[in-house]
Design a protein around this motif. Structure first.
Motif, PDB file in Angstrom:
ATOM      1  N   VAL A  58       0.839  -1.201   0.000  1.00 37.91           N
ATOM      2  CA  VAL A  58       0.000   0.000   0.000  1.00 37.91           C
ATOM      3  C   VAL A  58       0.872   1.249   0.000  1.00 37.91           C
ATOM      4  CG1 VAL A  58      -1.626   1.352   1.394  1.00 37.91           C
ATOM      5  CG2 VAL A  58      -1.971  -1.110   1.102  1.00 37.91           C
ATOM      6  N   ALA A  59       0.467   2.219  -0.827  1.00 42.41           N
ATOM      7  CA  ALA A  59       1.137   3.515  -0.874  1.00 42.41           C
ATOM      8  C   ALA A  59       0.312   4.528  -0.095  1.00 42.41           C
ATOM      9  CB  ALA A  59       1.285   3.984  -2.315  1.00 42.41           C
ATOM     10  N   GLY A  60       0.965   5.244   0.814  1.00 39.38           N
ATOM     11  CA  GLY A  60       0.341   6.385   1.468  1.00 39.38           C
ATOM     12  C   GLY A  60       0.576   7.589   0.573  1.00 39.38           C
ATOM     13  N   ILE A  61      -0.498   8.271   0.208  1.00 40.26           N
ATOM     14  CA  ILE A  61      -0.413   9.376  -0.753  1.00 40.26           C
ATOM     15  C   ILE A  61      -1.087  10.605  -0.172  1.00 40.26           C
ATOM     16  CG2 ILE A  61      -1.159  10.172  -3.047  1.00 40.26           C
ATOM     17  CD1 ILE A  61      -1.059   7.196  -3.907  1.00 40.26           C
ATOM     18  N   HIS A  62      -0.435  11.758  -0.332  1.00 41.26           N
ATOM     19  CA  HIS A  62      -1.069  13.024   0.036  1.00 41.26           C
ATOM     20  C   HIS A  62      -1.620  13.634  -1.245  1.00 41.26           C
ATOM     21  CE1 HIS A  62      -1.994  16.677   2.188  1.00 41.26           C
ATOM     22  NE2 HIS A  62      -1.497  17.341   1.156  1.00 41.26           N
ATOM     23  N   MET A  63      -2.908  13.970  -1.230  1.00 42.16           N
ATOM     24  CA  MET A  63      -3.563  14.587  -2.381  1.00 42.16           C
ATOM     25  C   MET A  63      -3.258  16.077  -2.384  1.00 42.16           C
ATOM     26  SD  MET A  63      -5.275  12.318  -4.165  1.00 42.16           S
ATOM     27  CE  MET A  63      -6.423  13.354  -5.044  1.00 42.16           C
ATOM     28  N   ASP A  64      -2.413  16.521  -3.312  1.00 44.10           N
ATOM     29  CA  ASP A  64      -2.046  17.927  -3.407  1.00 44.10           C
ATOM     30  C   ASP A  64      -3.122  18.756  -4.095  1.00 44.10           C
ATOM     31  OD1 ASP A  64       0.493  17.631  -2.155  1.00 44.10           O
ATOM     32  OD2 ASP A  64       1.279  16.818  -4.028  1.00 44.10           O
ATOM     33  N   LYS A  65      -3.828  18.150  -5.045  1.00 46.46           N
ATOM     34  CA  LYS A  65      -4.920  18.857  -5.719  1.00 46.46           C
ATOM     35  C   LYS A  65      -5.772  17.858  -6.477  1.00 46.46           C
ATOM     36  CE  LYS A  65      -2.651  20.092 -10.061  1.00 46.46           C
ATOM     37  NZ  LYS A  65      -2.343  21.174 -10.965  1.00 46.46           N
ATOM     38  N   GLY A  66      -6.964  18.287  -6.855  1.00 45.22           N
ATOM     39  CA  GLY A  66      -7.837  17.457  -7.673  1.00 45.22           C
ATOM     40  C   GLY A  66      -8.630  16.443  -6.881  1.00 45.22           C
ATOM     41  N   VAL A  67      -9.257  15.530  -7.625  1.00 47.33           N
ATOM     42  CA  VAL A  67     -10.088  14.470  -7.066  1.00 47.33           C
ATOM     43  C   VAL A  67      -9.658  13.158  -7.712  1.00 47.33           C
ATOM     44  CG1 VAL A  67     -12.447  13.616  -6.790  1.00 47.33           C
ATOM     45  CG2 VAL A  67     -12.014  16.068  -6.768  1.00 47.33           C
ATOM     46  N   LEU A  68      -9.600  12.095  -6.912  1.00 47.24           N
ATOM     47  CA  LEU A  68      -9.261  10.763  -7.393  1.00 47.24           C
ATOM     48  C   LEU A  68     -10.412   9.828  -7.055  1.00 47.24           C
ATOM     49  CD1 LEU A  68      -7.057   8.876  -8.618  1.00 47.24           C
ATOM     50  CD2 LEU A  68      -6.313   8.436  -6.259  1.00 47.24           C
ATOM     51  N   HIS A  69     -10.914   9.100  -8.059  1.00 47.58           N
ATOM     52  CA  HIS A  69     -12.029   8.176  -7.871  1.00 47.58           C
ATOM     53  C   HIS A  69     -11.552   6.728  -8.025  1.00 47.58           C
ATOM     54  CE1 HIS A  69     -13.909  11.910  -9.369  1.00 47.58           C
ATOM     55  NE2 HIS A  69     -14.878  11.596  -8.529  1.00 47.58           N
ATOM     56  N   GLU A  70     -12.286   5.805  -7.401  1.00 43.23           N
ATOM     57  CA  GLU A  70     -12.042   4.390  -7.665  1.00 43.23           C
ATOM     58  C   GLU A  70     -12.218   4.161  -9.160  1.00 43.23           C
ATOM     59  OE1 GLU A  70     -14.802   2.126  -5.358  1.00 43.23           O
ATOM     60  OE2 GLU A  70     -13.598   2.263  -3.541  1.00 43.23           O
ATOM     61  N   GLY A  71     -11.338   3.356  -9.742  1.00 39.56           N
ATOM     62  CA  GLY A  71     -11.416   3.069 -11.167  1.00 39.56           C
ATOM     63  C   GLY A  71     -10.605   4.012 -12.034  1.00 39.56           C
ATOM     64  N   ASP A  72     -10.155   5.151 -11.481  1.00 35.85           N
ATOM     65  CA  ASP A  72      -9.300   6.070 -12.236  1.00 35.85           C
ATOM     66  C   ASP A  72      -7.961   5.413 -12.523  1.00 35.85           C
ATOM     67  OD1 ASP A  72     -11.152   8.132 -12.293  1.00 35.85           O
ATOM     68  OD2 ASP A  72     -10.176   9.311 -10.714  1.00 35.85           O
ATOM     69  N   ARG A  73      -7.297   5.888 -13.548  1.00 38.24           N
ATOM     70  CA  ARG A  73      -5.961   5.396 -13.894  1.00 38.24           C
ATOM     71  C   ARG A  73      -4.939   6.409 -13.388  1.00 38.24           C
ATOM     72  NH1 ARG A  73      -4.739   1.055 -15.895  1.00 38.24           N
ATOM     73  NH2 ARG A  73      -2.764   0.749 -16.896  1.00 38.24           N
ATOM     74  N   ILE A  74      -3.898   5.905 -12.697  1.00 43.39           N
ATOM     75  CA  ILE A  74      -2.846   6.766 -12.185  1.00 43.39           C
ATOM     76  C   ILE A  74      -1.498   6.331 -12.749  1.00 43.39           C
ATOM     77  CG2 ILE A  74      -4.007   7.418 -10.046  1.00 43.39           C
ATOM     78  CD1 ILE A  74      -2.144   5.362  -8.604  1.00 43.39           C
ATOM     79  N   ARG A  75      -0.552   7.255 -12.720  1.00 47.26           N
ATOM     80  CA  ARG A  75       0.843   6.951 -13.072  1.00 47.26           C
ATOM     81  C   ARG A  75       1.703   7.448 -11.928  1.00 47.26           C
ATOM     82  NH1 ARG A  75       4.299   9.079 -18.290  1.00 47.26           N
ATOM     83  NH2 ARG A  75       6.141   7.781 -17.900  1.00 47.26           N
ATOM     84  N   VAL A  76       2.601   6.604 -11.451  1.00 49.93           N
ATOM     85  CA  VAL A  76       3.513   6.959 -10.368  1.00 49.93           C
ATOM     86  C   VAL A  76       4.912   7.084 -10.964  1.00 49.93           C
ATOM     87  CG1 VAL A  76       4.417   6.309  -8.113  1.00 49.93           C
ATOM     88  CG2 VAL A  76       2.069   5.687  -8.723  1.00 49.93           C
ATOM     89  N   ILE A  77       5.534   8.245 -10.749  1.00 44.71           N
ATOM     90  CA  ILE A  77       6.850   8.514 -11.330  1.00 44.71           C
ATOM     91  C   ILE A  77       7.787   9.012 -10.236  1.00 44.71           C
ATOM     92  CG2 ILE A  77       8.153   9.912 -12.974  1.00 44.71           C
ATOM     93  CD1 ILE A  77       5.616  10.154 -14.625  1.00 44.71           C
ATOM     94  N   GLY A  78       8.976   8.436 -10.205  1.00 48.19           N
ATOM     95  CA  GLY A  78      10.012   8.867  -9.273  1.00 48.19           C
ATOM     96  C   GLY A  78      11.374   8.600  -9.866  1.00 48.19           C
ATOM     97  N   HIS A  79      12.393   8.672  -9.014  1.00 51.52           N
ATOM     98  CA  HIS A  79      13.778   8.474  -9.460  1.00 51.52           C
ATOM     99  C   HIS A  79      13.956   7.119 -10.128  1.00 51.52           C
ATOM    100  CE1 HIS A  79      18.064   9.088  -9.603  1.00 51.52           C
ATOM    101  NE2 HIS A  79      18.264   7.968  -8.946  1.00 51.52           N
ATOM    102  N   THR A  80      13.387   6.068  -9.524  1.00 51.12           N
ATOM    103  CA  THR A  80      13.488   4.721 -10.093  1.00 51.12           C
ATOM    104  C   THR A  80      12.122   4.088 -10.309  1.00 51.12           C
ATOM    105  OG1 THR A  80      13.724   3.762  -7.882  1.00 51.12           O
ATOM    106  CG2 THR A  80      15.756   4.320  -9.053  1.00 51.12           C
ATOM    107  N   THR A  81      11.069   4.878 -10.236  1.00 53.97           N
ATOM    108  CA  THR A  81       9.701   4.378 -10.348  1.00 53.97           C
ATOM    109  C   THR A  81       9.041   4.970 -11.584  1.00 53.97           C
ATOM    110  OG1 THR A  81       9.586   4.497  -7.933  1.00 53.97           O
ATOM    111  CG2 THR A  81       7.519   4.143  -9.096  1.00 53.97           C
ATOM    112  N   ASP A  82       8.306   4.136 -12.325  1.00 49.68           N
ATOM    113  CA  ASP A  82       7.504   4.629 -13.447  1.00 49.68           C
ATOM    114  C   ASP A  82       6.551   3.515 -13.862  1.00 49.68           C
ATOM    115  OD1 ASP A  82       6.339   5.856 -15.616  1.00 49.68           O
ATOM    116  OD2 ASP A  82       8.230   6.294 -16.636  1.00 49.68           O
TER     117      ASP A  82
END
Length: 84
Positions: free
Chosen positions: A18-42
């Motif tokens: 499980v990822a703990g995420i802080h919502m900086d802006k917007g709205v996220l719904h179940e079923g939405d598609r997300i992309r996670v990007i970091g130094h070694t993550t994509d």
């Protein structure tokens, strides 16, 4: 596809995936598609469920701290984008 920055990873719970995420802006719904990007993550994935304070909710809003199950390892400060 266009992507909108909506939050960042604050914690990684590796034993349960499980990822703990802080919502900086917007709205996220179940079923939405997300992309996670970091130094070694994509990676991209569909959001299965969203939890706030250990309670399942159908959507998350700006300012909330949420938990979502992810299929890959994430790291603190990875950026979370909503794929539109």
């Amino acid at each position: 596809m266009p992507e909108e920055l909506i939050g960042h990873v604050t914690h990684w719970y590796g034993r349960i995936g499980v990822a703990g995420i802080h919502m900086d802006k917007g709205v996220l719904h179940e079923g939405d598609r997300i992309r996670v990007i970091g130094h070694t993550t994509d990676f991209e994935q569909q959001v299965g469920s969203i939890e706030v304070d250990h309670e399942q909710v159908p959507e998350a809003h700006e300012g909330q701290d949420i938990g979502i199950k992810v299929g890959e390892h994430v790291r603190e400060h990875d950026r979370v984008y909503l794929v539109q």
